[in-house]
Scaffold this motif. Structure first.
Motif, PDB file in Angstrom:
ATOM      1  N   VAL A  79      37.621  38.342  29.735  1.00  0.00           N
ATOM      2  CA  VAL A  79      38.683  39.213  30.270  1.00  0.00           C
ATOM      3  C   VAL A  79      38.248  39.769  31.631  1.00  0.00           C
ATOM      4  CG1 VAL A  79      40.013  41.333  29.904  1.00  0.00           C
ATOM      5  CG2 VAL A  79      39.543  39.803  27.973  1.00  0.00           C
ATOM      6  N   ALA A  80      37.031  40.295  31.698  1.00  0.00           N
ATOM      7  CA  ALA A  80      36.549  40.889  32.957  1.00  0.00           C
ATOM      8  C   ALA A  80      36.514  39.834  34.066  1.00  0.00           C
ATOM      9  CB  ALA A  80      35.162  41.497  32.757  1.00  0.00           C
ATOM     10  N   ARG A  81      36.032  38.633  33.713  1.00  0.00           N
ATOM     11  CA  ARG A  81      35.898  37.587  34.730  1.00  0.00           C
ATOM     12  C   ARG A  81      37.266  37.140  35.241  1.00  0.00           C
ATOM     13  NH1 ARG A  81      35.727  32.144  34.269  1.00  0.00           N
ATOM     14  NH2 ARG A  81      35.412  32.183  32.022  1.00  0.00           N
ATOM     15  N   ARG A  82      38.203  36.921  34.332  1.00  0.00           N
ATOM     16  CA  ARG A  82      39.525  36.440  34.768  1.00  0.00           C
ATOM     17  C   ARG A  82      40.268  37.496  35.587  1.00  0.00           C
ATOM     18  NH1 ARG A  82      41.794  31.664  32.656  1.00  0.00           N
ATOM     19  NH2 ARG A  82      43.382  32.186  34.195  1.00  0.00           N
ATOM     20  N   ILE A  87      41.990  39.150  40.962  1.00  0.00           N
ATOM     21  CA  ILE A  87      42.042  40.189  42.004  1.00  0.00           C
ATOM     22  C   ILE A  87      41.414  39.671  43.298  1.00  0.00           C
ATOM     23  CG2 ILE A  87      41.185  42.483  42.644  1.00  0.00           C
ATOM     24  CD1 ILE A  87      41.241  43.044  39.505  1.00  0.00           C
ATOM     25  N   ASP A  88      40.257  39.020  43.185  1.00  0.00           N
ATOM     26  CA  ASP A  88      39.577  38.507  44.384  1.00  0.00           C
ATOM     27  C   ASP A  88      40.460  37.512  45.130  1.00  0.00           C
ATOM     28  OD1 ASP A  88      37.438  40.056  43.843  1.00  0.00           O
ATOM     29  OD2 ASP A  88      36.163  38.454  43.017  1.00  0.00           O
ATOM     30  N   SER A  94      48.133  41.637  41.844  1.00  0.00           N
ATOM     31  CA  SER A  94      48.456  40.420  41.083  1.00  0.00           C
ATOM     32  C   SER A  94      48.089  40.557  39.607  1.00  0.00           C
ATOM     33  CB  SER A  94      47.720  39.222  41.685  1.00  0.00           C
ATOM     34  OG  SER A  94      46.324  39.386  41.498  1.00  0.00           O
ATOM     35  N   VAL A  95      47.567  41.724  39.222  1.00  0.00           N
ATOM     36  CA  VAL A  95      47.233  41.930  37.809  1.00  0.00           C
ATOM     37  C   VAL A  95      47.979  43.168  37.301  1.00  0.00           C
ATOM     38  CG1 VAL A  95      44.958  40.884  38.068  1.00  0.00           C
ATOM     39  CG2 VAL A  95      45.208  43.376  38.266  1.00  0.00           C
ATOM     40  N   ALA A  96      48.106  43.294  35.986  1.00  0.00           N
ATOM     41  CA  ALA A  96      48.851  44.432  35.436  1.00  0.00           C
ATOM     42  C   ALA A  96      48.403  44.738  34.013  1.00  0.00           C
ATOM     43  CB  ALA A  96      50.354  44.133  35.456  1.00  0.00           C
ATOM     44  N   ARG A 480      33.245  48.216  32.627  1.00  0.00           N
ATOM     45  CA  ARG A 480      31.800  48.106  32.942  1.00  0.00           C
ATOM     46  C   ARG A 480      31.458  46.695  33.397  1.00  0.00           C
ATOM     47  NH1 ARG A 480      28.698  51.242  28.006  1.00  0.00           N
ATOM     48  NH2 ARG A 480      30.061  53.075  27.932  1.00  0.00           N
ATOM     49  N   ARG A 481      32.053  45.727  32.717  1.00  0.00           N
ATOM     50  CA  ARG A 481      31.751  44.338  33.074  1.00  0.00           C
ATOM     51  C   ARG A 481      32.375  43.954  34.418  1.00  0.00           C
ATOM     52  NH1 ARG A 481      30.212  41.742  27.667  1.00  0.00           N
ATOM     53  NH2 ARG A 481      30.090  43.705  26.580  1.00  0.00           N
ATOM     54  N   MET A 482      33.388  44.726  34.841  1.00  0.00           N
ATOM     55  CA  MET A 482      33.951  44.439  36.165  1.00  0.00           C
ATOM     56  C   MET A 482      33.124  45.121  37.255  1.00  0.00           C
ATOM     57  SD  MET A 482      38.078  44.446  35.431  1.00  0.00           S
ATOM     58  CE  MET A 482      38.541  43.862  37.063  1.00  0.00           C
ATOM     59  N   GLY A 483      32.104  45.850  36.858  1.00  0.00           N
ATOM     60  CA  GLY A 483      31.180  46.405  37.847  1.00  0.00           C
ATOM     61  C   GLY A 483      31.190  47.928  37.960  1.00  0.00           C
ATOM     62  N   TRP A 484      31.965  48.634  37.105  1.00  0.00           N
ATOM     63  CA  TRP A 484      32.060  50.082  37.246  1.00  0.00           C
ATOM     64  C   TRP A 484      31.381  50.785  36.067  1.00  0.00           C
ATOM     65  CZ3 TRP A 484      36.981  47.396  38.105  1.00  0.00           C
ATOM     66  CH2 TRP A 484      37.160  47.076  39.462  1.00  0.00           C
ATOM     67  N   ARG A 485      30.120  50.502  35.936  1.00  0.00           N
ATOM     68  CA  ARG A 485      29.334  50.971  34.811  1.00  0.00           C
ATOM     69  C   ARG A 485      29.340  52.502  34.713  1.00  0.00           C
ATOM     70  NH1 ARG A 485      26.641  48.295  31.307  1.00  0.00           N
ATOM     71  NH2 ARG A 485      27.424  46.343  32.134  1.00  0.00           N
TER      72      ARG A 485
END
Ligand SMILES: Nc1nc2c(c(=O)[nH]1)N[C@H]1C(S)=C(S)[C@@H](COP(=O)(O)OP(=O)(O)OC[C@H]3O[C@@H](n4cnc5c(=O)[nH]c(N)nc54)[C@H](O)[C@@H]3O)O[C@H]1N2
Ligand SMILES: Nc1nc2c(c(=O)[nH]1)N[C@H]1C(S)=C(S)[C@@H](COP(=O)(O)OP(=O)(O)OC[C@H]3O[C@@H](n4cnc5c(=O)[nH]c(N)nc54)[C@H](O)[C@@H]3O)O[C@H]1N2
Ligand code: SF4
Ligand SMILES: [Mo]
Length: 869
Positions: A79-82, A87-88, A94-96, A480-485
Motif C-alpha cells: 500500500v505504501a509503495r503504490r 504520488i511521485d 492523483s490519490v484519495a 510510517r512506511r511512506m517515510g513519516w515515522r
C-alpha cells in the motif's frame, strides 16, 4: 462474575451508552448504560440485538492481496509503495481516501493528517458527504462554524418539537422515545413534516405531507407568518443577527399562507394550524435529517430552518433551537477532526492563516492548500482517470453512492484500490487489490461524538480476531512506511486523542467554539476512564457566533421550481431506511431477530398509482430510472403521496439479485455542500411477471448465488431465508442445495415442487417453488433448522399441531407478529399500546415497535368506525 464494560452503541448518532458483559470469547450480554446521558439505560431494537452480530461470520481476518492471504508487512509495504509511486509520478492529487462516520475520532484524525499534511492533497472525503454535509454548509453559513446549537436536554424542555424530513421513530428511536416521554410528561406538541406518513407520524399531533423538495417555501412561509404576527424578535436580531440586503422584502413577497400551501401541496387549514402553533410556542425545537440534507437544495433548506429560529429568537435558550440530528455513530467526530474534503482540521477551513497554523502544528512538509474532491466528484475523477489510487475505509460506496453502477465501474477500473473493512466480501471490497482486516465494534478503542456533541468512549471487550487491527494502527503503519515515522509515532489511541485536543486549542483565541483544551494533557488512565462529556455546553454561542462580527447570518433562500413529472419518468423515487437494518446490512444483516421486521426490500406505492399500472399488492415490480433498474416486492401504502414511490437502501449484491436501490438515484448534488439528492429521482415502475416464485431455506451462513431473476436473503435462526422468483425451469435452483439425503414432492396441477435435503436427521436445506399454488408459512420450516430427527414429512411444511401463522413480525424482542396483535386487540378489546404490552409483552422491551402497534390500533379503530357507518 465478569464485570461489564461501558461503551457506546455501534449504530446511530443518538450515541447510546451500553454496558457490555462478555460471556465468552465471542458472546456478550448487552444492556443500556443507565448513567449515559444520551439514553439513560434505554436501547432500541438494533442496540438491543448487538450481541447477535459479534460472531465471526463473514469476517475478514487476514490481510489479502488479491485473493491470497498476505502478511501485514507485505500488505502494508505494498500500500505504501503504490501510493508513494502514484504520488511521485502523477502528484498528490492523483490519490484519495474515502472514509466514514463509522471510524472513531482517532482513526479519522490520523487519516486526515496523513492526506492533508503529508501527502499534501485534500482528496479525503467521507460518507458524511452523503449524510451531513448540507447541515455542515448550513451551519457554516449561519454561524461561521459547524456547531449543532442544541442538546437532547432541550427536547425535555421544549413545548413544541418539529421533525422535518426525519423518520425518527425508525432512525433515532431513543430520541423518539424521549420525545414521546416529553409529550406524556408535559404535553409537548409534535409536528412531523414528511411526504410519507411514516411511523413517526403515529405519535404526532400534526403531520404535514409536504410535496417533496418544497421545504424552503414552507419555512419561508412560516417566517413570513411569524413576522406578520409580530413575533419576529427585533431585539435578539439587533444584538446577534445580520440579514442580507433584501432579506425581509423577499420573505414578505409571495410567502403568504395560500401561496405557501399551494407550493407545498398542503391543506391551507392544516398549514395554518402549524404556523399558529409555532408562532405561539417560544420553546420550539426543529429537528431535521435526510429529508432536508439529501437534496439538491439541501443547504438552502437547512438555512431556511435556521433563519426562522434566529429571526424569532428561538435560539440559544432552553428548549429552543434548530437541531441537525446526525446519522452515524461518529459523524460528528469526523466533522471535528475536519475529515471532509472541504474542511481542513479542528473546525478550520482552507484560509491561508489556517493552512499555516495547522501546518506549523503538524510540522507538515506539504500542506494541502485548497479543498479536495467531494465524494461524487471523486468517483467521477476515477472514471476519468484522474485518481489512480484509492483507499476506502469503513464504507461501502458500491452500494451507497448515487448512480452506483458508475461507482462500480470506477472501483473496477482504478489502478490501485485498498479497502479496510471488517467483512471479507462486500460489494466494494470484491474489487480491491488489497483488503485490510479492521477491528470492529467491541474490539476497537477510542472516542465518538453523538448528535448533541457528547463525546463518549467506545471500549473493547473482545480480543482482536485473527490478524485484525484497529484502523488508526493501519493508517499510521502506512504513513510510517511512506517515510513519516515521527509524525505518526502513536502507540495508543490516547496519544492521538491528546494531539487532536491540542490542535482544537492551538492558537484558538475564541474564534472556534470547538476547543478541547481540558483534554490536551489527559493521562492514559484518565482516557481509559473518560466519562461522557459534552463540549460547547448548553449555549455554545453564548459568547458570540464564530463570524468576524460575532453575529449569526440570515441567508436569503429561494424555493426552486420542483421538476414536473417527465413523460418517461412519471414518478419520483424517494429512498431511505428500515427500522431494524443498518445501511448495507454487513452487521445488522447477521442478526436473525432484526431480519424479521422486513424480510424483503419493498417498493412502497400509493394503491391508486399501482392500480393504474396494473400492479397488484405483493407483485414484483421493476423500478427504473435513467441510471438503472432494480426489482422490489410491491407494498401498497396509503401513506405514500400519489406520484411518489419509496425503496430501502439496505440490500446489496451479496444478499440479493436485482434488489439494489443504489443503482437508481441520480448523481446530482447540492451546489454548496456537494450532497447528493437521494430523496428524489425521476422514475418509472412496471409489473414483473414471473412464471414461478418460492423460497429457499439453508442451514448455515455460506454465501450462495441464486441463478434466478430475483432473490433476496435474510438471516434466520440457524441459517438463511431466500425469497426467489423467476422464469424458465426452476430446477436449476437445485444446484444451490447442499449434499445429503434428498426428498422431493411434486404437485403437477399447481406446478409446486418441494425438495428437502436432510443430513443425519437435521434439515440442511429446503426449496419450495410454485407456478400457481400458495406457499406455506416460512416460520415452521425455519424452526426445523434447529430440530433433531427431521424426516421426509418436513415436505408437508407444517408440523402437527403447529402454531397458526403469526404474520409479519412487529415486536422483534418477543417475536410477536401482526396476526397475534390483531387477534389480541379484537378478542380482548384492547385500546392502547400499554394494554397490548400487558397482554402480549409486545413493545415492553426496547420499545422500537410501539409506533407500529399504535398504527395497527389506529387502522383497526378506523375499520371498526367504517363498519359502524
Ligand atoms: N434503522 C436505521 N437507523 C438509522 C440508519 C439506518 O441505516 N437504519 N442510518 C443512520 C444514518 S447514517 C442516518 S443519516 C439517519 C437518517 O435518518 P432519517 O433522515 O430519519 O432517515 P431517512 O429514511 O433517510 O429519511 C428521512 C425522511 O425524509 C423524508 N423526505 C424525503 N423527501 C423529503 C422532502 O422533500 N421533505 C421532507 N420534509 N422530508 C422528506 C423521507 O420520506 C423519510 O421518511 O439514520 C440513522 N439511523
Ligand atoms: N439511495 C440512498 N443512498 C444513501 C442514503 C439514502 O438515504 N438513500 N443514505 C446515505 C447515508 S446518510 C449514509 S451515512 C451512507 C451509508 O453508507 P455506507 O457507509 O456505505 O454503509 P455501511 O453499510 O454503514 O458501510 C460501512 C462499512 O464499513 C464496515 N465497517 C464497520 N465497522 C468498521 C470498522 O470499525 N472499520 C472498518 N474499516 N470498517 C468497518 C462495514 O462492514 C461496511 O462494509 O449511505 C448513503 N446512501
Ligand atoms: S437509538 Fe438504537 S441504534 Fe441508535 S445509538 Fe441508541 S441503541 Fe444504538
Ligand atoms: Mo448517514
Amino acid at each position: 462474575m465478569t464485570s461489564s464494560i461501558r461503551t457506546t452503541c455501534a449504530y446511530c448518532g443518538v450515541g447510546c451508552g451500553i454496558a457490555a458483559t462478555p460471556t465468552g470469547p465471542r458472546s456478550v450480554v448487552i444492556k443500556g448504560d443507565e448513567a449515559h446521558p444520551a439514553n439513560g439505560g434505554r436501547l432500541c431494537s438494533k442496540g438491543t440485538h448487538l450481541g447477535e452480530t459479534v460472531g465471526l461470520t463473514g469476517r475478514l481476518l487476514h490481510p489479502m492481496i488479491g485473493s491470497k492471504r498476505a502478511s501485514w508487512d507485505k500488505a502494508l509495504d505494498l500500500v505504501a509503495r503504490r501510493f508513494r509511486e502514484t504520488i511521485d509520478r502523477y502528484g498528490p492529487d492523483s490519490v484519495a481516501f474515502y472514509v466514514s462516520g463509522q471510524l472513531l475520532t482517532e482513526d479519522y484524525y490520523v487519516a486526515n493528517k496523513l492526506m492533508k499534511g503529508f501527502i499534501g492533497s485534500a482528496n479525503i472525503d467521507t460518507n458524511s458527504r452523503l449524510c451531513m454535509s448540507s447541515a455542515v454548509a448550513g451551519h457554516n453559513r449561519a454561524f461561521g462554524e459547524d456547531v449543532v446549537p442544541a442538546s437532547y436536554g432541550d427536547l425535555d424542555r421544549a413545548d413544541l418539537i418539529v421533525l422535518v424530513g426525519s423518520n425518527t421513530a425508525w432512525c433515532h428511536p431513543i430520541v423518539y422515545q424521549r420525545i414521546q416521554a416529553a409529550r406524556a410528561a408535559r404535553g409537548t406538541k409534535l409536528v412531523v413534516i414528511d411526504p410519507r406518513r411514516t411511523e413517526t407520524c403515529e405519535g404526532a399531533d400534526l403531520h404535514l405531507a409536504v410535496k417533496p423538495g418544497t421545504d424552503v417555501a414552507l419555512m419561508n412561509g412560516l417566517l413570513a407568518w411569524c413576522e406578520a404576527q409580530g413575533i419576529a424578535d427585533p431585539a435578539f436580531m439587533a444584538d446577534h443577527v445580520t440579514a442580507p440586503e433584501g432579506f425581509w422584502e423577499h420573505i414578505r413577497t409571495g410567502h403568504d399562507l395560500w401561496t405557501t400551501a399551494a407550493t407545498c401541496d398542503i391543506e391551507p387549514a392544516l398549514l395554518k394550524q402549524f404556523f399558529e402553533l409555532f408562532a405561539a410556542t417560544p420553546r420550539t425545537i426543529t429537528m431535521f435529517s435526510q429529508g432536508i440534507n439529501q437534496s439538491i437544495r439541501g443547504t438552502d433548506q437547512v438555512n431556511a430552518i435556521i433563519n426562522v429560529h434566529l429571526a424569532t429568537g428561538r435560539f440559544g435558550k432552553p428548549g429552543a433551537a434548530p437541531f441537525s440530528i446526525t446519522g452515524q455513530p461518529n459523524a460528528m467526530g469526523g466533522r471535528e477532526v475536519g475529515g471532509l474534503a472541504s474542511t481542513l482540521a479542528a473546525h478550520m477551513d482552507f484560509a491561508p492563516d489556517n493552512v499555516a497554523r495547522v501546518g506549523r502544528f503538524w510540522a507538515a512538509p506539504t500542506m494541502a492548500t485548497k479543498p479536495g474532491l467531494k465524494a461524487v466528484d471523486l468517483f467521477r475523477a476515477i472514471n476519468e482517470g484522474r485518481i489512480k489510487a484509492l483507499w476506502v475505509m469503513a464504507t461501502n460506496p458500491a452500494v451507497s453512492l448515487p448512480d452506483a453502477g458508475r461507482v462500480r465501474e470506477a472501483l473496477e477500473s482504478i489502478p490501485f484500490l485498498v479497502v479496510s473493512d471488517i467483512i471479507a466480501d462486500t460489494d466494494s471490497s470484491t474489487h480491491a487489490h488489497v483488503r485490510l482486516p479492521a477491528a470492529g465494534w467491541g474490539e476497537k478503542d477510542g472516542t465518538v461524538t453523538n448528535s448533541d456533541r457528547t463525546i463518549s468512549r467506545q471500549r473493547p471487550f473482545m480480543a482482536l480476531p485473527g490478524e485484525a487491527k484497529p484502523d488508526w494502527w493501519i493508517v499510521t503503519q502506512v504513513a510510517r512506511r511512506m517515510g513519516w515515522r515521527n509524525a505518526f509515532a502513536y502507540e495508543r489511541p490516547a496519544d492521538i486523542w491528546r494531539e487532536h485536543a491540542r490542535l482544537t486549542a492551538y492558537q484558538n483565541d475564541g474564534a472556534r467554539v470547538l476547543n478541547l483544551r481540558a483534554q490536551a494533557a489527559i493521562g492514559n488512565e484518565a482516557y481509559e476512564a473518560m466519562a461522557p462529556f459534552r463540549w460547547g455546553g448548553d449555549a455554545p454561542f453564548a459568547g458570540g457566533f464564530s463570524t468576524p462580527d460575532g453575529k449569526a447570518r440570515l441567508v436569503l433562500t429561494r424555493q426552486m421550481d420542483v421538476q414536473a413529472p417527465l413523460k418517461d419518468w412519471p414518478l419520483t423515487l424517494n429512498t431511505g431506511r428500515y427500522r431494524d437494518q443498518w445501511h448495507t446490512m454487513t452487521r445488522t444483516g447477521l442478526a436473525p431477530k432484526l431480519a424479521r421486521h422486513r424480510e424483503e426490500p419493498l417498493v412502497e406505492i400509493h394503491p391508486r398509482d399501482a392500480q393504474a399500472l396494473g400492479i397488484a399488492d405483493r407483485d414484483l415490480a421493476r423500478v427504473q430510472t435513467a441510471q438503472g433498474h432494480s426489482i422490489f416486492r410491491v407494498a401498497y401504502s396509503e401513506g405514500q403521496r400519489p406520484g411518489e414511490i419509496f425503496t430501502p437502501i439496505h440490500w446489496t449484491d451479496q444478499i440479493s439479485s436485482g434488489g439494489r436501490t443504489g443503482l437508481l438515484p441520480r448523481p446530482l448534488v447540492d451546489p454548496h455542500s456537494g450532497q447528493p439528492g437521494f430523496k428524489s429521482t425521476p422514475a418509472s415502475i412496471e409489473r414483473v411477471a414471473t412464471e414461478w416464485k418460492g423460497f429457499l431455506i439453508l442451514r448455515g451462513q455460506d454465501a450462495v448465488r441464486l441463478p434466478c431473476l430475483w432473490a433476496t436473503k435474510v438471516t434466520v435462526p440457524g441459517g438463511a431465508l431466500y425469497e426467489v422468483a423467476g422464469n424458465g425451469d426452476a430446477a436449476r435452483l437445485d444446484a444451490c442445495l447442499p449434499k445429503g439425503d434428498r426428498v422431493e414432492a411434486i404437485d403437477r396441477t399447481r406446478g409446486t415442487r418441494r425438495v428437502a435435503i436432510i443430513q443425519e436427521g437435521r434439515l440442511a436445506g429446503i426449496l419450495i417453488v410454485t407456478r400457481t399454488g400458495l406457499l406455506p408459512s416460512r416460520d415452521w420450516l425455519i424452526g426445523q433448522l434447529s430440530a433433531e430427527g427431521v424426516g421426509a414429512t418436513v415436505l408437508a411444511a407444517r408440523g402437527p399441531g403447529s402454531q397458526p401463522d403469526k404474520g409479519a413480525t412487529i415486536c422483534v424482542c418477543f417475536d410477536i407478529g401482526l396476526n397475534q396483535i390483531v387477534a389480541a386487540i379484537r378478542d380482548q378489546q384492547l385500546v392502547d399500546v400499554p394494554a397490548i404490552g400487558k397482554a402480549l409483552g409486545a413493545g415492553t422491551n426496547c420499545g422500537s415497535c410501539r409506533p407500529a402497534i399504535a398504527n395497527i390500533l389506529m387502522q383497526i379503530s378506523q375499520e371498526t368506525l367504517h363498519a359502524a357507518e
